[in-house]
Design a protein around this motif. Structure first.
Motif, short mmCIF file in Angstrom:
data_model
loop_
_atom_site.label_atom_id
_atom_site.label_comp_id
_atom_site.label_asym_id
_atom_site.label_seq_id
_atom_site.Cartn_x
_atom_site.Cartn_y
_atom_site.Cartn_z
N GLY A 70 -1.61 6.50 -1.08
CA GLY A 70 -1.10 5.50 -0.22
C GLY A 70 -1.44 5.61 1.54
O GLY A 70 -1.79 4.78 1.93
N ALA A 71 -1.31 7.02 1.69
CA ALA A 71 -1.84 7.27 3.09
C ALA A 71 -3.04 6.97 3.62
O ALA A 71 -3.23 6.46 4.65
CB ALA A 71 -1.46 8.59 3.25
N VAL A 72 -4.00 6.94 2.61
CA VAL A 72 -5.27 6.32 2.93
C VAL A 72 -5.28 5.13 3.26
O VAL A 72 -6.06 4.46 4.29
CB VAL A 72 -6.15 6.82 1.79
N PHE A 113 0.74 -1.18 0.03
CA PHE A 113 0.10 0.11 -0.04
C PHE A 113 0.83 1.30 0.02
O PHE A 113 0.57 2.30 -0.35
CB PHE A 113 -0.68 0.01 1.16
N ILE A 114 1.84 1.26 0.58
CA ILE A 114 2.83 2.46 0.82
C ILE A 114 3.33 3.15 -0.49
O ILE A 114 3.03 4.19 -0.84
CB ILE A 114 4.08 2.18 1.59
N ALA A 166 1.36 2.97 -3.26
CA ALA A 166 0.13 2.84 -4.07
C ALA A 166 -0.29 4.10 -4.53
O ALA A 166 -0.42 5.02 -3.66
CB ALA A 166 -1.10 2.18 -3.50
N ILE A 220 -2.94 2.97 4.11
CA ILE A 220 -2.29 2.77 5.31
C ILE A 220 -3.16 2.91 6.49
O ILE A 220 -3.03 2.05 7.58
CB ILE A 220 -1.08 3.71 5.48
N MET A 221 -3.80 4.05 6.54
CA MET A 221 -4.61 4.52 7.64
C MET A 221 -5.61 3.33 7.86
O MET A 221 -6.08 2.55 8.79
CB MET A 221 -5.54 5.62 7.58
N LYS A 254 0.52 7.23 -5.39
CA LYS A 254 0.82 8.38 -4.32
C LYS A 254 -0.07 9.66 -4.73
O LYS A 254 -0.20 9.73 -5.83
CB LYS A 254 2.54 9.00 -4.55
N PRO A 255 -0.35 10.46 -3.77
CA PRO A 255 -0.01 10.24 -2.22
C PRO A 255 -1.24 9.34 -1.39
O PRO A 255 -1.58 9.64 -0.32
CB PRO A 255 -0.11 11.70 -1.72
#
Lengths: 298, 644
Positions: free
Chosen positions: B458-460, B450-451, B453, B462-463, B455-456
């Motif tokens: 990926g943060a979603v 996911f990291i 994925a 990860i959460m 960008k940006p």
């Protein structure tokens, strides 16, 4: 400060992993015990008492092992022992350059064992403690995972040595994640106001919660595990500084710990709803913002 | 090779037909076991035969087969229309009619052209993984059904005995699943796809009471909707792209996003319905009214796995597109919300259902991202989920036979009454979320995937995964806790379940453990070669350090029970602390006026946060919004030709 090239040469050799693991197994209880002793001393001073000697935690544990081996069910020892073993393993992995996510999962596994130990006694008080410890676990888990991901995004490595040899201290890029970790540290250390499952304090509406049915050597194993876990947690925080700023790191972590002691003494226990919502809100806001921002910095 | 692929599709079909004839009795039961054994053995044989040989195609090259496929699709559509008319489920009728129109129109269009006869069936490493899942797990569920269904009819006297139909459907289901996995020709795939929809409909409605029929029709409604999307994808290929060659999956996948994104998205939508993602998830929860082996089958080796299978197949098309991201977000939201809902449930089968939905969500989330690492994680998730979840369903089924309840609260202290089944259930649960078991490895792989994925965003992800895993830990651990929470020991039952049931449970437990131990081999020998066959360089997904770490954990877990020998000696056993003295071993105590007060301990369900209704509503609203965006993206792609 430390020559990173030499450091990484050392840290990439296999022998450093063995040394790291052994040092953790042997020294962590000593370091953890002394920190806990200081903790109790400072706590006492804050309350206007003299306090016990710094080595008191060791005396306590020794005494626990001399007590009669009294249990509700023999199964409880198995679970508690498994808890201790996996706390040691997760710390060992952290200090031996393992994948940070796997380390976190090992730590979760350890706590699941402790909770199962409380369940296995079939005691109502332990049951409530187990449920509350589970809530605590659920509250802190997201922040730890997010922190690990943040460290990876900054340093390009999930492996702990790869993280600490980074040339810039990760905290410069992920300060929010550090604050989030400090916030959940209170839960992890079982300090007020977040000591919802069990507590060292005298005020106890749930008798001893999670540890109600544990006594003697069983409780002794839990105390030893706490010492290991303390060093583990502080070691995890050190990753935010690494070898780029080791001294600053140690000073900041010491300050953080003092703050924890202060809060522990100044606050009364919060409701679990607050603990849960608070941890998740902090993780969601600080964690998400910081991770999102990282994509633009990188 | 040709023989084996056809054999695995045809043999269960023949077995199914045989089941319709054979009367209830020992002879049928033995034949069920033999047929299941042959199916499983055939799967293993095919696996060994094709091992390490890469992708292979099989051409049947016969117009008759195409005709059979057309007739079969026609019959299915007509059957759906007829039965929904009979039960006055007019929405399903309408959907069936649309489906019928699509099939006829498609036949009209295809009639004029000639379909190139090349490689209607195929098999590669991914198909082989699915083969083993269908053959071994599906086979063992057949064996389990034999004993279970006998007990089921003893327990439910009011349900009419339709066991002939039951075993017919189970084998037909397996046949269709092999068909789904081996079809390269999308028209064929659609037929097998529809057969699985129909089989699950009839199996869910097995009890034939109002609730069963309602739930069965809900399942049918969503799955026919998916079927329509699937047919639309085929129609698009025939009518808009106009090249019949693209009806073959390999060619379609090779053509890249520019050509294939619209059909891939439509098929992905079909996959969402079949794998019970929000907003379609309710059918899988409703499906638990069926006998337990049916649930096990739907959740682990068939049906929902067909949904994620097709999405993972099309994953390379989704890579780096907003279309893929929309699909993957639906999966992510499903993972998060279904995990939360599972906390609020005390019905064991419902917990399992929501956990299935959640795990499939994670698979979809990975597949929608479509990078090599993500596909790797998705396939691992499929494998580990299939094994552990079938084990859990079957052990819950066996407990239900003894305790006449599927409520987790009624499993308090089960380990002292049914030690063997309980330990296997504990292993199954551990297999779903704990290190070093498989699912956790897959979750770890998903985080890593996911990291990077989109960008940006990926943060979603990860959460989503960070919060979702925390929720997962909560509901599984409290279930484990209930199993081992013994207030005072009872005598274990002499016979915990029928021999067939026990055999199936032992088998699946072994499989769960073996999959954990040998997962590096599964990765190197099956998943990595499959990823390489997709054509791009595969990054290092599993370092030797990680394997050692997991090895250390596994060995420790295996050794730990030895400590029990030490801890069981020289201990003083005392009762639980009760702030006073309880009057009996169940910890009841004397109240005022001499009444005996009952002590009851229940788990936390925290309905105010994790209530089913509220959370499912959120899930549906959010996923419908995402699907609306997906529709807008597709319309834009269709009109402008630019792939988003």
């Amino acid at each position: 400060m430390i020559d990173t090239a030499t450091a990484s040469a050392f840290f990439t050799s296999g022998i450093s992993q063995v040394i790291g693991a052994l040092l953790f197994i042997l020294l962590a209880p000593l370091v953890g015990g002394i920190i806990t002793g200081l903790d109790r001393k400072i706590t006492a001073r804050m309350q206007g008492r003299v306090g016990p000697p710094v080595l008191q935690p060791f005396y306590d544990i020794k005494k626990l092992f001399e007590k009669e081996k009294m249990v509700v069910t023999t199964a409880e020892n198995f679970w508690v022992f498994a808890y201790l073993v996996f706390i040691v393993i997760s710390g060992m992995l952290l200090f031996a350059n393992s994948d940070l996510l796997l380390v976190i999962f090992a730590l979760t596994l350890a706590h699941v064992f402790l909770i199962l130990g409380a369940y296995s006694t079939g005691s109502p008080y332990a049951h409530v403690g187990a449920e509350r410890e589970l809530i605590a676990l659920m509250s802190v888990e997201p922040m730890i995972i997010v922190a690990a991901v943040g460290l990876y995004m900054v340093t390009g490595s999930f492996e702990t040595y790869g993280i600490i040899v980074s040339s810039t201290a990760p905290i410069l890029l992920i300060p929010c994640l550090f604050i989030g970790m400090v916030y959940i540290l209170t839960v992890k250390l079982g300090k007020s106001p977040f000591d919802i499952a069990t507590s060292h304090h005298a005020h106890q509406e749930l008798v001893k919660g999670l540890t109600t049915e544990f006594s003697g050597s069983t409780l002794g194993m839990i105390e030893i595990a706490h010492l290991y876990e303390l060093v583990f947690l502080l070691g995890f925080l050190f990753l935010f500084f690494g070898l780029a700023a080791p001294l600053i790191g140690i000073v900041v972590i010491a300050a953080v710990y003092l703050l924890e002691i202060f809060i522990d003494n100044a606050a009364s226990r919060a409701k679990w709803q607050f603990v849960f919502k608070g941890c998740w809100a902090i993780t969601l806001v600080l964690g998400f913002l910081n991770l999102f921002a990282l994509y633009f910095v990188r | 090779m040709l023989d084996m692929l056809c054999f695995l599709i045809l043999f269960p079909l023949i077995a199914a037909l045989l089941m319709l004839i054979l009367p209830n009795g020992n002879a049928r039961d033995i034949i069920v076991k033999i047929a299941a054994l042959i199916t499983a053995a055939g799967s293993v044989y095919l696996f060994i035969e094709t091992f390490g040989k890469g992708i292979r195609y099989v051409s049947i090259g016969n117009g008759t087969v195409d005709l059979i496929v057309f007739v079969a699709e026609l019959v299915i559509a007509l059957f759906i229309i007829a039965i929904s008319l009979k039960f006055r489920k007019y929405i399903v009728t309408a959907l069936g009619a649309i489906q019928l129109a699509f099939v006829l129109y498609l036949e009209y269009l295809m009639h004029s052209g000639v379909l190139p006869a090349a490689g209607e069936l195929f098999a590669d490493e991914f198909s082989m993984i699915m083969t083993l899942i269908i053959g071994l797990i599906g086979g063992i569920i057949c064996v389990y059904s034999v004993g279970y269904m006998r007990g089921y009819h003893e327990m439910h006297k009011d349900v009419k005995d339709h066991r002939k139909l039951f075993f017919f459907l189970i084998f037909l289901f397996l046949s269709a699943m092999y068909g789904v996995v081996y079809s390269n020709n999308l028209v064929w795939l659609l037929m097998f796809w529809e057969i699985t929809s129909l089989c699950s409909f009839l199996l869910i409605g097995y009890a034939r009471d109002e609730l069963s029929w309602n739930n069965a029709f809900r399942a049918l409604m969503f799955n026919v909707l998916g079927g329509i999307a699937f047919s639309a994808a085929i129609l698009y290929i025939v009518a808009v792209i106009g090249d019949f060659g693209y009806l073959f999956m390999d060619k379609l996948l090779a053509s890249g996003s520019a050509v294939a994104i619209i059909p891939a998205a439509l098929i992905g939508f079909a996959g969402l319905t079949k794998s019970a993602q929000y907003p379609f998830s309710s059918w899988l929860v409703g499906a638990m009214v069926a006998p337990t082996p049916v649930s096990a089958l739907l959740h682990s080796s068939t049906m929902v796995k067909a949904g994620v299978y097709i999405i993972v197949r099309f994953a390379p098309i989704y890579e780096m597109t907003y279309t893929g991201m929309a699909l993957s977000l639906v999966g992510g939201i499903t993972f998060l919300i279904a995990s939360a809902v599972a906390i609020g449930q005390s019905n064991a089968k419902k917990v399992l259902a929501y956990s299935t939905i959640a795990n499939l969500g994670l698979v979809v989330a990975c597949a929608g991202i479509g990078t090599e690492a993500a596909i790797w994680a998705a396939i691992l998730l499929i494998i580990f989920h299939a094994v552990a979840k079938s084990l859990l369903f079957l052990s819950v089924g066996s407990v239900e036979h003894q305790k006449h309840s599927r409520d987790i609260e009624d499993m308090t202290g089960l380990i002292s009454e049914m030690p063997k089944v309980s330990v296997m259930m504990l292993i199954g649960i551990a297999g779903m979320f704990l290190a070093p078991f498989g699912m956790l490895i897959s979750k770890w792989a998903a985080i890593v995937a996911f990291i990077d994925a989109m960008k940006p965003f990926g943060a979603v992800y990860i959460m989503i995964i960070a919060f979702g895993s925390a929720l997962t830990v909560f509901f599984w651990t409290k279930w484990m806790g209930k199993l081992i929470e013994v207030r005072h020991p009872k005598t274990p039952l002499a016979r915990e379940a029928t021999p067939q049931e026990m055999f199936s449970l032992y088998f699946l437990t072994t499989l769960t453990v073996l999959a954990t131990i040998f997962f590096p081999l599964i990765s190197y020998d099956l998943i990595i070669p499959y990823l390489e066959s997709l054509g791009s360089a595969v990054p290092v997904l599993l370092s030797s350090g990680d394997i050692i770490t997991m090895f250390i954990m596994t060995v420790t877990i295996v050794l730990l029970p030895l400590s029990m020998a030490y801890f069981s000696n020289g201990r003083t056993i005392k009762g639980q602390y009760m702030s006073g003295r309880p009057v009996d071993a169940e910890l009841n105590f004397s109240g005022s006026l001499g009444r005996t007060m009952k002590t009851d301990i229940s788990n936390y369900y925290i309905e105010e946060y994790f209530g089913e209704e509220k959370n499912c509503r959120y899930g549906i609203v959010i996923s419908v919004l995402i699907l609306a965006v997906l529709a807008a993206i597709l319309v834009y792609t269709f009109t402008s030709g630019a792939v988003l």
